[in-house]
Every structure is written in structure tokens, then in C-alpha cells.
Design a protein around this motif. Structure first.
Motif, PDB file in Angstrom:
ATOM      1  N   ASP A  11       0.986  -1.327   0.032  1.00  0.00           N
ATOM      2  CA  ASP A  11       0.089  -0.043   0.052  1.00  0.00           C
ATOM      3  C   ASP A  11       0.861   1.067  -0.090  1.00  0.00           C
ATOM      4  O   ASP A  11       0.433   2.131  -0.665  1.00  0.00           O
ATOM      5  CB  ASP A  11      -0.776   0.074   1.190  1.00  0.00           C
ATOM      6  CG  ASP A  11      -2.109  -0.902   1.235  1.00  0.00           C
ATOM      7  OD1 ASP A  11      -2.200  -1.407   0.264  1.00  0.00           O
ATOM      8  OD2 ASP A  11      -2.684  -1.345   2.168  1.00  0.00           O
ATOM      9  N   SER A  12       1.850   1.008   0.607  1.00  0.00           N
ATOM     10  CA  SER A  12       2.998   2.335   0.853  1.00  0.00           C
ATOM     11  C   SER A  12       4.186   1.827   1.187  1.00  0.00           C
ATOM     12  O   SER A  12       4.387   0.897   1.874  1.00  0.00           O
ATOM     13  CB  SER A  12       2.576   3.273   1.875  1.00  0.00           C
ATOM     14  OG  SER A  12       2.244   2.792   3.102  1.00  0.00           O
ATOM     15  N   ALA A  13       5.362   2.713   1.010  1.00  0.00           N
ATOM     16  CA  ALA A  13       6.647   2.528   1.668  1.00  0.00           C
ATOM     17  C   ALA A  13       6.474   2.233   3.240  1.00  0.00           C
ATOM     18  O   ALA A  13       7.253   1.536   3.697  1.00  0.00           O
ATOM     19  CB  ALA A  13       7.797   3.568   1.350  1.00  0.00           C
ATOM     20  N   GLU A  14       5.636   3.117   3.955  1.00  0.00           N
ATOM     21  CA  GLU A  14       5.296   2.985   5.296  1.00  0.00           C
ATOM     22  C   GLU A  14       5.010   1.667   5.780  1.00  0.00           C
ATOM     23  O   GLU A  14       5.471   0.944   6.591  1.00  0.00           O
ATOM     24  CB  GLU A  14       4.650   4.145   5.854  1.00  0.00           C
ATOM     25  CG  GLU A  14       5.306   5.350   5.433  1.00  0.00           C
ATOM     26  CD  GLU A  14       5.022   5.907   4.028  1.00  0.00           C
ATOM     27  OE1 GLU A  14       4.170   5.582   3.426  1.00  0.00           O
ATOM     28  OE2 GLU A  14       5.777   7.055   4.085  1.00  0.00           O
ATOM     29  N   ALA A  15       3.932   1.305   5.041  1.00  0.00           N
ATOM     30  CA  ALA A  15       3.491  -0.218   5.389  1.00  0.00           C
ATOM     31  C   ALA A  15       4.601  -1.238   5.170  1.00  0.00           C
ATOM     32  O   ALA A  15       4.916  -2.367   5.932  1.00  0.00           O
ATOM     33  CB  ALA A  15       2.394  -0.616   4.362  1.00  0.00           C
ATOM     34  N   HIS A  16       5.435  -1.316   4.116  1.00  0.00           N
ATOM     35  CA  HIS A  16       6.365  -2.297   3.939  1.00  0.00           C
ATOM     36  C   HIS A  16       7.340  -2.003   5.238  1.00  0.00           C
ATOM     37  O   HIS A  16       7.943  -2.958   5.914  1.00  0.00           O
ATOM     38  CB  HIS A  16       7.378  -1.797   2.673  1.00  0.00           C
ATOM     39  CG  HIS A  16       8.508  -2.664   2.717  1.00  0.00           C
ATOM     40  ND1 HIS A  16       9.719  -2.487   2.832  1.00  0.00           N
ATOM     41  CD2 HIS A  16       8.632  -4.064   2.262  1.00  0.00           C
ATOM     42  CE1 HIS A  16      10.587  -3.188   2.587  1.00  0.00           C
ATOM     43  NE2 HIS A  16       9.919  -4.521   2.426  1.00  0.00           N
ATOM     44  N   ARG A  17       7.722  -0.851   5.595  1.00  0.00           N
ATOM     45  CA  ARG A  17       8.888  -0.623   6.629  1.00  0.00           C
ATOM     46  C   ARG A  17       7.971  -1.041   7.989  1.00  0.00           C
ATOM     47  O   ARG A  17       8.864  -1.890   8.798  1.00  0.00           O
ATOM     48  CB  ARG A  17       9.143   0.824   6.945  1.00  0.00           C
ATOM     49  CG  ARG A  17      10.234   1.199   6.183  1.00  0.00           C
ATOM     50  CD  ARG A  17      10.584   2.663   6.513  1.00  0.00           C
ATOM     51  NE  ARG A  17       9.645   3.587   6.254  1.00  0.00           N
ATOM     52  CZ  ARG A  17       9.421   4.443   5.244  1.00  0.00           C
ATOM     53  NH1 ARG A  17      10.176   4.113   4.082  1.00  0.00           N
ATOM     54  NH2 ARG A  17       8.593   5.349   5.208  1.00  0.00           N
ATOM     55  N   ALA A  18       6.727  -0.739   8.220  1.00  0.00           N
ATOM     56  CA  ALA A  18       5.961  -1.548   9.438  1.00  0.00           C
ATOM     57  C   ALA A  18       6.066  -2.935   9.448  1.00  0.00           C
ATOM     58  O   ALA A  18       6.163  -3.563  10.421  1.00  0.00           O
ATOM     59  CB  ALA A  18       4.564  -1.024   9.401  1.00  0.00           C
ATOM     60  N   SER A  19       5.997  -3.583   8.199  1.00  0.00           N
ATOM     61  CA  SER A  19       5.862  -5.015   8.247  1.00  0.00           C
ATOM     62  C   SER A  19       7.344  -5.662   8.743  1.00  0.00           C
ATOM     63  O   SER A  19       7.194  -6.786   9.196  1.00  0.00           O
ATOM     64  CB  SER A  19       5.743  -5.599   6.771  1.00  0.00           C
ATOM     65  OG  SER A  19       6.955  -5.512   6.070  1.00  0.00           O
TER      66      SER A  19
END
Length: 100
Positions: A57-65
Motif C-alpha cells: 500500500d505504501s513504503a511505510e506499510a513495507h517498513r512497518a511489516s
């Protein structure tokens, strides 16, 4: 904005299929934090390489994962199967001819 992370993971000689099996284990937590697609592939031309394409969904979602306990455990378990050779690229999607 949709985010793509595509890359290669070098596998220790003879452990590619084991790494693929590990990477393709079902993990519903990824979808819950914004992973739209996580595809794992191989090529006979590169027998010690695993290819991964991720859409988020976003780069932030990737980082959060990467902070999820399930993901931390999966990374730790994969380390002995990795050769340390990595490649790839990341980008924010700006459009597609497949949808508006």
C-alpha cells in the motif's frame, strides 16, 4: 501511494528450494499491514538465486511489516539459507495501463 520492492536473494548453494519453501509459507499478517502482492520465483539460469516481487500500500506499510514478530522470526530463520548476495530496486508506482 503504492510501493514496489523487487529483488534477488542469493541462496547458499543447494538451499534455494528450501529458501523458496520458507518464503512461500502463508503469512496473513503481511496482508493485514498492507501487502498487496508477494511473489517468489526462480530461474534455471540462476540456480542459487530467488526472485521476490512485493507490492505494498505504501513504503511505510513495507517498513512497518519489518517490525512484525512473524516477519522478524521469518528473517532470522532465513539467514542460514542466504549467501549474502542481494540485488533489486524499490519505487513508488505512478501509474499503470491496466487500470485508471
Amino acid at each position: 501511494m503504492t510501493f514496489v520492492n523487487a529483488g534477488t536473494l542469493g541462496a547458499v548453494a543447494g538451499r534455494r528450494d528450501e529458501l523458496v519453501a520458507h518464503l512461500t509459507r502463508r503469512n496473513d499478517a503481511l496482508r493485514q499491514v498492507g501487502c498487496q502482492l508477494y511473489e517468489v520465483g526462480v530461474s534455471d539460469d540462476q540456480p542459487d538465486t530467488v526472485f521476490v516481487a512485493e507490492v505494498w500500500d505504501s513504503a511505510e506499510a513495507h517498513r512497518a511489516s519489518l517490525q512484525l514478530p512473524e516477519v522478524q522470526e521469518a528473517i532470522a530463520a532465513a539467514r542460514p539459507m542466504l549467501s549474502g548476495e542481494f540485488g533489486g530496486f524499490r519505487f513508488d508506482v505512478v501509474g499503470s495501463p491496466l487500470h485508471d
